[in-house]
Design a protein around this motif. Sequence first.
Motif, mmCIF file in Angstrom:
data_model
loop_
_atom_site.group_PDB
_atom_site.id
_atom_site.type_symbol
_atom_site.label_atom_id
_atom_site.label_comp_id
_atom_site.label_asym_id
_atom_site.label_seq_id
_atom_site.Cartn_x
_atom_site.Cartn_y
_atom_site.Cartn_z
ATOM 1 N N VAL A 1 0.823 -1.200 0.000
ATOM 2 C CA VAL A 1 0.000 0.000 0.000
ATOM 3 C C VAL A 1 0.864 1.259 0.000
ATOM 4 C CG1 VAL A 1 -1.944 -1.141 1.108
ATOM 5 C CG2 VAL A 1 -0.195 -0.063 2.535
ATOM 6 N N MET A 2 2.159 1.073 0.244
ATOM 7 C CA MET A 2 3.136 2.159 0.115
ATOM 8 C C MET A 2 4.429 1.534 -0.393
ATOM 9 S SD MET A 2 4.549 4.801 3.036
ATOM 10 C CE MET A 2 2.882 5.276 3.507
ATOM 11 N N ASP A 3 5.013 2.127 -1.421
ATOM 12 C CA ASP A 3 6.149 1.465 -2.058
ATOM 13 C C ASP A 3 7.158 2.508 -2.530
ATOM 14 O OD1 ASP A 3 7.756 -0.511 -3.052
ATOM 15 O OD2 ASP A 3 6.260 -1.376 -4.406
ATOM 16 N N ASN A 4 8.392 2.047 -2.721
ATOM 17 C CA ASN A 4 9.467 2.872 -3.279
ATOM 18 C C ASN A 4 10.332 2.008 -4.182
ATOM 19 O OD1 ASN A 4 9.539 5.755 -1.995
ATOM 20 N ND2 ASN A 4 9.109 4.395 -0.267
ATOM 21 N N ALA A 5 9.697 1.406 -5.176
ATOM 22 C CA ALA A 5 10.401 0.456 -6.048
ATOM 23 C C ALA A 5 11.539 1.112 -6.818
ATOM 24 C CB ALA A 5 9.408 -0.181 -7.018
ATOM 25 N N GLU A 6 11.429 2.421 -7.083
ATOM 26 C CA GLU A 6 12.436 3.108 -7.912
ATOM 27 C C GLU A 6 13.781 3.251 -7.210
ATOM 28 O OE1 GLU A 6 10.581 6.005 -5.229
ATOM 29 O OE2 GLU A 6 9.792 4.458 -6.567
ATOM 30 N N VAL A 7 13.836 3.039 -5.880
ATOM 31 C CA VAL A 7 15.099 3.252 -5.153
ATOM 32 C C VAL A 7 16.171 2.240 -5.525
ATOM 33 C CG1 VAL A 7 13.976 4.373 -3.193
ATOM 34 C CG2 VAL A 7 14.272 1.886 -3.181
ATOM 35 N N CYS A 8 15.800 1.169 -6.195
ATOM 36 C CA CYS A 8 16.785 0.151 -6.573
ATOM 37 C C CYS A 8 17.312 0.336 -7.993
ATOM 38 C CB CYS A 8 16.178 -1.243 -6.429
ATOM 39 S SG CYS A 8 16.203 -1.869 -4.737
ATOM 40 N N LYS A 9 16.997 1.456 -8.622
ATOM 41 C CA LYS A 9 17.451 1.683 -9.998
ATOM 42 C C LYS A 9 18.967 1.734 -10.103
ATOM 43 C CE LYS A 9 13.340 4.050 -11.773
ATOM 44 N NZ LYS A 9 12.776 5.321 -12.314
ATOM 45 N N ASN A 10 19.637 2.167 -9.040
ATOM 46 C CA ASN A 10 21.099 2.274 -9.060
ATOM 47 C C ASN A 10 21.804 0.966 -8.698
ATOM 48 O OD1 ASN A 10 21.017 4.997 -9.785
ATOM 49 N ND2 ASN A 10 20.899 5.658 -7.646
ATOM 50 N N THR A 11 21.045 -0.124 -8.582
ATOM 51 C CA THR A 11 21.583 -1.456 -8.273
ATOM 52 C C THR A 11 22.480 -1.429 -7.035
ATOM 53 O OG1 THR A 11 21.552 -1.975 -10.636
ATOM 54 C CG2 THR A 11 22.738 -3.497 -9.192
ATOM 55 N N PRO A 12 21.886 -1.384 -5.863
ATOM 56 C CA PRO A 12 22.688 -1.356 -4.631
ATOM 57 C C PRO A 12 23.487 -2.643 -4.422
ATOM 58 C CG PRO A 12 20.367 -1.684 -4.129
ATOM 59 C CD PRO A 12 20.440 -1.383 -5.587
ATOM 60 N N PHE A 13 24.616 -2.487 -3.781
ATOM 61 C CA PHE A 13 25.417 -3.654 -3.387
ATOM 62 C C PHE A 13 24.754 -4.361 -2.210
ATOM 63 C CE2 PHE A 13 28.778 -5.273 -0.499
ATOM 64 C CZ PHE A 13 29.321 -6.257 -1.324
ATOM 65 N N LEU A 14 24.191 -3.556 -1.283
ATOM 66 C CA LEU A 14 23.587 -4.104 -0.072
ATOM 67 C C LEU A 14 22.296 -3.343 0.251
ATOM 68 C CD1 LEU A 14 23.716 -5.806 2.605
ATOM 69 C CD2 LEU A 14 25.118 -3.958 3.555
ATOM 70 N N VAL A 15 21.238 -4.095 0.542
ATOM 71 C CA VAL A 15 19.963 -3.496 0.960
ATOM 72 C C VAL A 15 19.685 -3.908 2.405
ATOM 73 C CG1 VAL A 15 17.507 -3.237 0.483
ATOM 74 C CG2 VAL A 15 19.098 -3.671 -1.404
ATOM 75 N N LEU A 16 19.537 -2.918 3.268
ATOM 76 C CA LEU A 16 19.211 -3.166 4.670
ATOM 77 C C LEU A 16 17.700 -3.039 4.831
ATOM 78 C CD1 LEU A 16 22.017 -0.961 6.290
ATOM 79 C CD2 LEU A 16 22.085 -3.436 5.852
ATOM 80 N N MET A 17 17.028 -4.129 5.175
ATOM 81 C CA MET A 17 15.577 -4.144 5.345
ATOM 82 C C MET A 17 15.263 -4.201 6.833
ATOM 83 S SD MET A 17 14.491 -4.007 2.211
ATOM 84 C CE MET A 17 12.753 -4.417 2.308
ATOM 85 N N VAL A 18 14.613 -3.162 7.343
ATOM 86 C CA VAL A 18 14.367 -3.030 8.778
ATOM 87 C C VAL A 18 12.872 -3.173 9.060
ATOM 88 C CG1 VAL A 18 14.740 -1.603 10.817
ATOM 89 C CG2 VAL A 18 16.283 -1.385 8.835
#
Length: 377
Positions: free
Chosen positions: A117-134
Motif C-alpha cells: 500500500v506504500m512502495d518505493n520500487a524506484e530506489v533500486c534503480k542504481n543497483t545497490p550492493f547491499l539493501v538493509l531491510m528493517v
Amino acid sequence: MSFNCLFLFREITKDLCRHKILLFQSWFQGLVVLCLLVFVICLALSDNALLWSKRFSLHTQYYLLFNQIYQARAPAYRVHPKHKVTLNTINETTESSAVQPEGVQYHQAYPSNYQFVMDNAEVCKNTPFLVLMVPVAPKNIAARDAIRQTWGKDSVVNGEVVLTLFMLGLDGGADVEKLKQENQQHHDLIQSNFMDSYLNLTIKTMVIMDWLATRCPTAAYAMKVDSDMFLNIDNLVFMLQTPGIPKLNYLTGMLMWNRPVVRSKNSKWYVPEEMYPDPQYPTYTLGMGYIFSNDLPAKFVEVSEYIKPFNIEDAYIGECMKRLGLSPTSPPNPSQFKAYNSKYNRCEFSKIITYILGSSEQLINYWTDYKKPGPHC
C-alpha cells in the motif's frame, strides 16, 4: 487322582474356549464378507456407480500426493487463543486478519496474499550492493529517525551503494497522513496490508523477501536487521567484500544450532505442535540481523508456499533453507555478531557488526561517540 481330573478339566475348558473363539472369528468374517457383498451389489445397481469409482480413485491419488509433499500448499496455521489479536481497531482487513466461523484466527505467511500500500520500487534503480531491510512498527518513528541519523545515514559505504528501507504493516492506531509525509521526505518506507504484530513477524519477513525478489532483484546482498540494533555498517560491507564470500545461496549471521521448540504456553516464543511438530529447529541465523545473497529471497518465497508457517520468523527462514537443501554459513569472524553487551566500549564496538541495544537514544549516543575523531582503541 484329583490332580489329573483338574488337569483334564482345564484342558477341556481351553478347548471349548478355543472353539468358541474360532466360531466367533468365522462368524465375524462371514458378516464382513456379507456386508461387502451387499455394498458391491448396491453400488453396481446404482446409477452413480461410475461416480463413486471416480471419487474413490481421486481420493486415493490425493491422499498419496498429500503425504508426498508434506501437506503442501497449506499456509494457514492456528493461533493459540492466548495470542489472538483484536481486529476491531483496524479498518482495512485482509486474509491475514480473517476470523473463522469457529472464532479461531488464522494467518497466512505466503507473501502473495498481501499487497503493498506504500512502495518505493524506484530506489533500486542504481543497483545497490547491499539493501538493509528493517522491520519496524508504523508508530515507531523514533527508531526510524535514530537509524537515519546513524548506521542508515550513508548511501555509499567503502565504495559500495547501500540502501536502508523500513518495512511496515497495518496498524489501526497509526497516523496514515504522517506516514505518507514521512515517506515523501525520506522515500524509505514500504508498507504492506498485513496486520503489524509480533505474531506476524513471519509474514513481515516473507513480505520483505517478496519485495527484494520483485522490486530489487539486481542487488548483490541484503540484510534483515531489527530496529533496536547497533550495526557497524563499515565492518559489514568489508566482510561482504572479502574474497571467497559466496554470491549465491549464502545466509550468515549468528548461527543457532540444535535449538528446541518452546512448548510452554507462558513463553512469547511458544509454538504448539500443530504449527511445528518437530521438537527441534533446523540450524538458523538469529533474527536480530542476518545477511543473505539476494538470489535467496525469490527462493524463500517460492518454497514458503509449501511450508506450514509458524511464528518464529528466524527459525522459519532456517526451515526454508532446509527445504531448499541449503544450510546457513558461519561468518568469517563469528565473534563480530553479538547479541547483548553489558556496557558500551568504543574499542569493542569498532570490531563487531551487530549488538542489540536498549533504546533509540542509546543508539544515537553510542554512534556519536563511535564516530568522533581519534583512534577507537
